[in-house]
Scaffold this active site. Structure first.
Site, mmCIF file in Angstrom:
data_model
loop_
_atom_site.group_PDB
_atom_site.id
_atom_site.type_symbol
_atom_site.label_atom_id
_atom_site.label_comp_id
_atom_site.label_asym_id
_atom_site.label_seq_id
_atom_site.Cartn_x
_atom_site.Cartn_y
_atom_site.Cartn_z
ATOM 1 N N TYR A 61 54.871 -3.506 -56.076
ATOM 2 C CA TYR A 61 53.829 -4.374 -56.646
ATOM 3 C C TYR A 61 52.610 -3.572 -57.088
ATOM 4 C CZ TYR A 61 56.803 -8.201 -55.311
ATOM 5 O OH TYR A 61 57.885 -9.043 -55.230
ATOM 6 N N ASN A 97 54.538 -16.700 -63.856
ATOM 7 C CA ASN A 97 54.238 -15.273 -64.018
ATOM 8 C C ASN A 97 53.122 -14.839 -63.079
ATOM 9 O OD1 ASN A 97 56.118 -15.445 -65.999
ATOM 10 N ND2 ASN A 97 54.664 -15.394 -67.703
ATOM 11 N N HIS A 114 53.754 -18.898 -58.577
ATOM 12 C CA HIS A 114 54.386 -17.793 -57.842
ATOM 13 C C HIS A 114 53.379 -16.717 -57.438
ATOM 14 C CE1 HIS A 114 58.670 -18.786 -59.547
ATOM 15 N NE2 HIS A 114 58.287 -19.617 -58.612
ATOM 16 N N SER A 182 64.137 -18.920 -67.781
ATOM 17 C CA SER A 182 65.597 -19.048 -67.811
ATOM 18 C C SER A 182 66.082 -20.314 -67.128
ATOM 19 C CB SER A 182 66.229 -17.828 -67.135
ATOM 20 O OG SER A 182 65.806 -17.760 -65.790
ATOM 21 N N GLU A 208 66.434 -17.728 -76.655
ATOM 22 C CA GLU A 208 67.847 -18.111 -76.757
ATOM 23 C C GLU A 208 68.076 -19.301 -75.833
ATOM 24 O OE1 GLU A 208 69.745 -14.528 -75.559
ATOM 25 O OE2 GLU A 208 69.043 -14.692 -73.488
HETATM 26 P P1 OAD Z 1 63.824 -14.709 -66.499
HETATM 27 O O1 OAD Z 1 63.901 -13.224 -66.667
HETATM 28 O O2 OAD Z 1 64.808 -15.342 -65.596
HETATM 29 O O3 OAD Z 1 63.965 -15.422 -67.915
HETATM 30 C C1 OAD Z 1 63.196 -15.040 -69.012
HETATM 31 C C2 OAD Z 1 63.452 -16.017 -70.137
HETATM 32 O O4 OAD Z 1 62.610 -15.643 -71.210
HETATM 33 C C3 OAD Z 1 64.884 -16.027 -70.668
HETATM 34 O O5 OAD Z 1 65.324 -17.383 -70.779
HETATM 35 C C4 OAD Z 1 64.781 -15.365 -72.041
HETATM 36 O O6 OAD Z 1 65.682 -15.938 -72.991
HETATM 37 C C5 OAD Z 1 63.349 -15.707 -72.411
HETATM 38 N N1 OAD Z 1 62.743 -14.748 -73.346
HETATM 39 C C6 OAD Z 1 62.868 -13.403 -73.379
HETATM 40 N N2 OAD Z 1 62.122 -12.883 -74.375
HETATM 41 C C7 OAD Z 1 61.487 -13.907 -74.978
HETATM 42 C C8 OAD Z 1 60.581 -14.028 -76.066
HETATM 43 N N3 OAD Z 1 60.141 -12.964 -76.737
HETATM 44 N N4 OAD Z 1 60.157 -15.257 -76.424
HETATM 45 C C9 OAD Z 1 60.592 -16.360 -75.750
HETATM 46 N N5 OAD Z 1 61.444 -16.314 -74.707
HETATM 47 C C10 OAD Z 1 61.888 -15.113 -74.332
HETATM 48 O O7 OAD Z 1 62.316 -15.042 -66.065
HETATM 49 P P2 OAD Z 1 61.733 -16.375 -65.419
HETATM 50 O O8 OAD Z 1 62.487 -17.569 -65.891
HETATM 51 O O9 OAD Z 1 60.275 -16.350 -65.608
HETATM 52 O O10 OAD Z 1 60.225 -15.399 -59.308
HETATM 53 O O11 OAD Z 1 62.050 -16.138 -63.893
HETATM 54 C C11 OAD Z 1 61.672 -17.117 -62.972
HETATM 55 C C12 OAD Z 1 61.369 -16.470 -61.649
HETATM 56 O O12 OAD Z 1 62.474 -15.672 -61.249
HETATM 57 C C13 OAD Z 1 60.222 -15.490 -61.669
HETATM 58 O O13 OAD Z 1 58.958 -16.092 -61.566
HETATM 59 C C14 OAD Z 1 60.509 -14.645 -60.488
HETATM 60 C C15 OAD Z 1 61.979 -14.419 -60.706
HETATM 61 O O14 OAD Z 1 62.744 -14.125 -59.607
HETATM 62 C C16 OAD Z 1 59.876 -14.770 -58.174
HETATM 63 O O15 OAD Z 1 59.777 -13.564 -58.090
HETATM 64 C C17 OAD Z 1 59.618 -15.706 -57.033
#
Ligand code: OAD
Length: 241
Positions: A61, A97, A114, A182, A208
């Site tokens: 971190y 985030n 988070h 995601s 996507e």
């Molecule tokens: P993910 O890495 O799971 O998903 C990222 C999403 O962003 C995906 O659906 C991609 O398609 C999308 N993406 C990537 N580039 C992009 C762009 N330029 N424009 C638009 N979309 C884009 O990340 P999160 O869903 O944020 O939690 O993950 C959720 C949680 O899982 C996080 O907060 C973290 C992680 O484990 C903890 O650490 C508790």
């Protein structure tokens, strides 16, 4: 569909995820080469991992916090700040985030469910303090002075922040928008269903289709830096009609 989504919008809840910061240069979690390919979740994002190897976790971190100095908000963060300034209705911006790009993009009210890299949580007195330095040297808690600080980041198995306030807003919103996430991690992944049960329209903005795309009334695909400003322009111009 667009007409239906935008009509009579007075209360909006927005959920953002790592995708909104991707074009700023912050790694997402689940993409190829993403953070969860580089590190094991159970090592760096669980209380058990921290108990096993605190140096590894504090260093992970500390490096992510330091990396924030080399990135800048992108047009998607800036567009949401503009929405906050100009939208006359109620707006709740919830982010998964831990970066500070919404704030640096101009948003004033951001709910970090988070936690935040620039915050420290004391394991002894449980107080949260703004934090900009490293933690690996075990600095004292600014409140109780015990050397027991940990990143103020919600780990797997822990309860996200402000869930009561979020569910309350979901129950009364008329539009729920999910941006760059995601849909893999609960409880955030379930917000779309909560909003739908409450009768809200639901919109996903993502690069996507995501795991949860089928749950939304509409999904718009494209990079956040393009689709978010376009959507904000639509909301504000419709509100001005
Ligand atoms: P993910 O890495 O799971 O998903 C990222 C999403 O962003 C995906 O659906 C991609 O398609 C999308 N993406 C990537 N580039 C992009 C762009 N330029 N424009 C638009 N979309 C884009 O990340 P999160 O869903 O944020 O939690 O993950 C959720 C949680 O899982 C996080 O907060 C973290 C992680 O484990 C903890 O650490 C508790």
């Amino acid at each position: 569909m667009l007409e239906g989504l935008m009509a009579q919008v007075a209360r909006i809840v927005i959920l953002t995820g790592a995708g909104i910061s991707a074009e700023s240069g912050i790694d997402t979690f689940r993409s190829a080469g993403g953070l969860w390919e580089q590190h094991r979740v159970e090592d760096v994002a669980t209380p058990e991992g921290f108990a096993r190897n605190p140096d590894l976790v504090l260093n992970f971190y500390d490096m992510r916090r330091a990396a924030l100095e080399n990135v800048a908000p992108n047009p998607a963060h800036e567009a949401l700040a503009r929405l906050e300034r100009e939208f006359a209705g109620e707006l709740l911006l919830v982010t998964q985030n831990v970066d500070d790009l919404h704030e640096r993009g101009g948003s004033r009210q951001v709910l970090h469910m988070h936690g935040e890299l620039k915050s420290a949580l004391c394991s002894a007195c449980e107080m949260r303090s703004p934090w900009h330095a490293t933690m690996i040297e075990r600095p004292p808690c600014p409140v109780c002075l015990a050397p027991t600080l940990r990143p103020d980041v919600v780990w797997f198995g822990e309860m996200p922040y402000e869930m009561g306030r979020i569910y309350q807003a979901l129950e009364t919103c008329d539009l729920f928008v999910s941006i760059g996430t995601s849909g893999a991690v609960y409880p955030a992944a379930g917000f779309v269903q909560e909003a739908r049960v409450a009768g809200a329209r639901t919109l996903e903005l993502n690069f996507e289709p995501s795991e949860g795309s089928r749950l939304f009334h509409e999904t718009r695909l494209g990079p956040a830096s393009m689709v978010v400003p376009q959507w904000v322009d639509e909301v504000l111009s419709r509100a001005a009609e």
